[in-house]
Each structure stands twice: as C-alpha cells, then as structure tokens.
Design a protein around this motif. Structure first.
Motif, PDB file in Angstrom:
ATOM      1  N   GLY A 175      -5.424   2.606   9.242  1.00 57.00           N
ATOM      2  CA  GLY A 175      -4.929   2.282  10.618  1.00 57.00           C
ATOM      3  C   GLY A 175      -3.977   3.428  11.154  1.00 57.00           C
ATOM      4  O   GLY A 175      -2.961   3.012  11.891  1.00 57.00           O
ATOM      5  N   LYS A 176      -4.266   4.569  10.762  1.00 54.53           N
ATOM      6  CA  LYS A 176      -3.188   5.746  11.381  1.00 54.53           C
ATOM      7  C   LYS A 176      -4.207   7.090  11.905  1.00 54.53           C
ATOM      8  O   LYS A 176      -5.176   7.187  11.529  1.00 54.53           O
ATOM      9  N   GLU A 177      -3.638   7.905  12.424  1.00 56.59           N
ATOM     10  CA  GLU A 177      -4.324   9.234  13.038  1.00 56.59           C
ATOM     11  C   GLU A 177      -3.422  10.339  12.795  1.00 56.59           C
ATOM     12  O   GLU A 177      -2.100  10.262  12.819  1.00 56.59           O
ATOM     13  N   GLY A 178      -4.147  11.528  12.869  1.00 62.13           N
ATOM     14  CA  GLY A 178      -3.314  12.536  12.936  1.00 62.13           C
ATOM     15  C   GLY A 178      -2.485  13.060  11.878  1.00 62.13           C
ATOM     16  O   GLY A 178      -2.415  12.755  10.699  1.00 62.13           O
ATOM     17  N   GLN A 179      -1.102  13.292  12.328  1.00 59.93           N
ATOM     18  CA  GLN A 179      -0.048  13.594  11.284  1.00 59.93           C
ATOM     19  C   GLN A 179       0.273  12.380  10.442  1.00 59.93           C
ATOM     20  O   GLN A 179       0.824  12.621   9.210  1.00 59.93           O
ATOM     21  N   GLU A 180       0.258  11.470  11.350  1.00 61.86           N
ATOM     22  CA  GLU A 180       0.935   9.991  10.552  1.00 61.86           C
ATOM     23  C   GLU A 180      -0.184   9.750   9.468  1.00 61.86           C
ATOM     24  O   GLU A 180       0.177   9.405   8.300  1.00 61.86           O
ATOM     25  N   THR A 224      -0.455  11.674   2.063  1.00 62.14           N
ATOM     26  CA  THR A 224       0.014  13.138   1.144  1.00 62.14           C
ATOM     27  C   THR A 224       1.049  12.091   0.120  1.00 62.14           C
ATOM     28  O   THR A 224       1.113  12.262  -1.007  1.00 62.14           O
ATOM     29  N   ALA A 225       1.990  11.055   0.904  1.00 59.95           N
ATOM     30  CA  ALA A 225       2.992  10.212   0.185  1.00 59.95           C
ATOM     31  C   ALA A 225       2.213   9.348  -0.964  1.00 59.95           C
ATOM     32  O   ALA A 225       2.722   9.644  -2.048  1.00 59.95           O
ATOM     33  N   LEU A 234       2.901   9.998  -4.793  1.00 62.42           N
ATOM     34  CA  LEU A 234       3.272   8.617  -5.747  1.00 62.42           C
ATOM     35  C   LEU A 234       2.491   8.542  -6.874  1.00 62.42           C
ATOM     36  O   LEU A 234       2.632   8.344  -7.963  1.00 62.42           O
ATOM     37  N   ILE A 235       0.987   8.455  -6.455  1.00 59.41           N
ATOM     38  CA  ILE A 235       0.126   8.189  -7.884  1.00 59.41           C
ATOM     39  C   ILE A 235       0.219   9.409  -8.795  1.00 59.41           C
ATOM     40  O   ILE A 235       0.215   9.246 -10.153  1.00 59.41           O
ATOM     41  N   GLY A 236       0.200  10.625  -8.134  1.00 58.63           N
ATOM     42  CA  GLY A 236       0.626  11.881  -9.204  1.00 58.63           C
ATOM     43  C   GLY A 236       1.876  11.557 -10.032  1.00 58.63           C
ATOM     44  O   GLY A 236       1.733  11.914 -11.532  1.00 58.63           O
TER      45      GLY A 236
END
Length: 103
Positions: A46-51, A57-58, A62-64
C-alpha cells in the motif's frame, strides 16, 4: 567453394542485427517484469516510490538481523502470527508498578 567472404560477412551482419533485435526485446521484457514486480509490491504494501523502498528495506534488514541471530523463517513467521500469542498464552506487559526487587 561457392561461398565468398562477402557472403559470410552478409550473414554475420544479419546475425548481428538479429542479436541486437533479440536483446532489445529481452530488455523490454525485463523492464516489463520490473514494472509488474513494482506494482505487485506497491499493492501488497500500500505504498509507492521511496516510501515503498524504505519499508521493504527496513523489513529486509529486520529479517536479516533475526536470521543472523539464529531464528528460522518459520520462527519469524510465528512471531508475526497473531495466533502464536494465544498458543503460548504469554503477553508482555510494560507498566509502572512497584516490585520488591526495585527498591
């Protein structure tokens, strides 16, 4: 020998043009796949672009961290599963209360 150097060069030129055309079709298909992937992730989060990039990425980071600490994907999934709280019948509580060991 009926084949001349010019004949072979013409065949090579034709092959080069065919390879370039195939590579261009391949590039366009790869680009289309990227757009399909982006649209799918955008709809999922439900997000686009940089968001969208920041969110993924976050989550990836976190999973890493969790897998680096020894957790399996199954264990991570159980953390995220709402039914796991009832399974263990444990809840964390953060409240200000007086404990005998806090003196």
């Amino acid at each position: 020998m009926g084949v001349t150097l010019n004949d072979n060069n013409a065949k090579l030129d034709n092959l080069e043009r065919a390879i370039k055309a195939a590579n261009e079709r391949r590039r366009k298909l790869i680009e289309k796949n990227k757009m399909i992937t982006y649209d799918t992730l955008s709809n999922l989060y439900g997000k686009e672009g940089q968001e969208l990039i920041d969110t993924i990425t976050a989550e990836h980071t976190l999973i890493g961290k969790l897998t680096d600490s020894g957790m399996t994907y199954e264990q991570i999934g159980e953390l995220a599963d709402d039914s796991s709280a009832g399974k263990y019948n444990k809840r964390m509580s953060f409240s200000e209360s007086s404990h005998s060991y806090s003196d």
